[in-house]
Design a protein around this motif. Structure first.
Motif, PDB file in Angstrom:
ATOM      1  N   TRP A  62       0.811  -1.213   0.000  1.00  0.00           N
ATOM      2  CA  TRP A  62       0.000   0.000   0.000  1.00  0.00           C
ATOM      3  C   TRP A  62       0.849   1.269   0.000  1.00  0.00           C
ATOM      4  N   HIS A  63       2.122   1.174   0.323  1.00  0.00           N
ATOM      5  CA  HIS A  63       2.981   2.360   0.474  1.00  0.00           C
ATOM      6  C   HIS A  63       3.491   2.838  -0.883  1.00  0.00           C
ATOM      7  N   PRO A  64       3.283   4.117  -1.223  1.00  0.00           N
ATOM      8  CA  PRO A  64       3.703   4.601  -2.542  1.00  0.00           C
ATOM      9  C   PRO A  64       5.204   4.831  -2.695  1.00  0.00           C
ATOM     10  N   ILE A  65       5.962   4.817  -1.598  1.00  0.00           N
ATOM     11  CA  ILE A  65       7.408   5.058  -1.685  1.00  0.00           C
ATOM     12  C   ILE A  65       8.193   3.772  -1.492  1.00  0.00           C
ATOM     13  N   ILE A  66       7.786   2.952  -0.537  1.00  0.00           N
ATOM     14  CA  ILE A  66       8.545   1.734  -0.204  1.00  0.00           C
ATOM     15  C   ILE A  66       8.086   0.587  -1.091  1.00  0.00           C
ATOM     16  N   ARG A  88      10.963   2.807  -4.246  1.00  0.00           N
ATOM     17  CA  ARG A  88      10.583   2.706  -5.656  1.00  0.00           C
ATOM     18  C   ARG A  88      11.477   3.589  -6.536  1.00  0.00           C
ATOM     19  N   PHE A  89      12.290   4.461  -5.900  1.00  0.00           N
ATOM     20  CA  PHE A  89      13.161   5.366  -6.643  1.00  0.00           C
ATOM     21  C   PHE A  89      14.523   4.761  -6.956  1.00  0.00           C
ATOM     22  N   PRO A  93      19.329  -0.194  -0.714  1.00  0.00           N
ATOM     23  CA  PRO A  93      18.548  -0.352   0.518  1.00  0.00           C
ATOM     24  C   PRO A  93      18.820   0.786   1.514  1.00  0.00           C
ATOM     25  N   ILE A  94      17.765   1.171   2.221  1.00  0.00           N
ATOM     26  CA  ILE A  94      17.838   2.217   3.236  1.00  0.00           C
ATOM     27  C   ILE A  94      17.473   1.584   4.569  1.00  0.00           C
ATOM     28  N   ARG A  95      18.254   1.900   5.600  1.00  0.00           N
ATOM     29  CA  ARG A  95      17.977   1.360   6.929  1.00  0.00           C
ATOM     30  C   ARG A  95      16.942   2.228   7.646  1.00  0.00           C
ATOM     31  N   ILE A  96      16.061   1.552   8.379  1.00  0.00           N
ATOM     32  CA  ILE A  96      15.029   2.226   9.165  1.00  0.00           C
ATOM     33  C   ILE A  96      15.148   1.748  10.608  1.00  0.00           C
ATOM     34  N   PHE A  97      15.082   2.709  11.515  1.00  0.00           N
ATOM     35  CA  PHE A  97      15.193   2.450  12.949  1.00  0.00           C
ATOM     36  C   PHE A  97      13.833   2.720  13.592  1.00  0.00           C
TER      37      PHE A  97
END
Length: 172
Positions: A62-66, A88-89, A93-97
């Motif tokens: 559902w997420h338009p960016i991830i 999507r860009f 990979p980007i880390r999320i905390f």
């Protein structure tokens, strides 16, 4: 006409706070940028359904960016959890905390992507007489934040609405 309280008529609300400061210190000029934006949408799904959609970090369809995450199915987010997402860009990979979790109320995460950008995202769920409100707040800080905001602004505006629609599809 339906007999609903005034709070129910609006389907979505957007709140924006923008700050830009130039600071001079020791003969150097510093630029401080801060952006706080909140999107709030009324959802007709229950709080539990909406919360399950938010904390299911493995399903971000559902997420338009991830685009995808490396979180296994069934893992419940807890403070201190670090996971990776692919946007999507870019395929990088980007880390999320995960910063804060209040069950059935709040999930706060921080993106650990690029030096010069601090990106904090908060999902908040609130049950009212009108239905369930989901809020999506974005806080950007750093000198590269204006560029990032320029890129992600159209997508960020759709996150809360997409989340609400996905939860309503599950509830139906």
């Amino acid at each position: 006409m339906r007999n609903l309280p005034d709070c129910c008529w609006g389907k979505g609300v957007m709140i924006l706070h923008f700050s830009f400061k130039l600071l001079v210190s020791r003969r150097k000029i510093f630029c401080r940028f801060s952006l706080n934006k909140q999107y709030r949408v009324l959802c007709h799904a229950s709080v539990d359904t909406l919360w399950q959609k938010i904390i299911n970090l493995a399903d971000v369809s559902w997420h338009p960016i991830i685009n995808q995450t490396n979180v296994p199915n069934g893992l419940v987010p807890k403070p201190g959890l670090i996971y990776q997402v692919v946007t999507r860009f870019t395929p990088i990979p980007i880390r999320i905390f995960v910063e804060q979790v209040c069950p059935r109320e709040l999930l706060s995460v921080r993106f650990l992507a690029i030096p010069g950008i601090e990106n904090r995202v908060t999902y908040q769920v609130e049950s009212t007489v009108c239905g369930t409100y989901v809020s999506y707040s974005v806080t950007l800080r750093g000198w590269l934040s204006p560029f990032l905001w320029w890129v992600i602004r159209p997508y960020v505006a759709r996150v809360a609405a997409n989340l609400a629609h996905a939860a309503e599809r599950v509830a139906a």
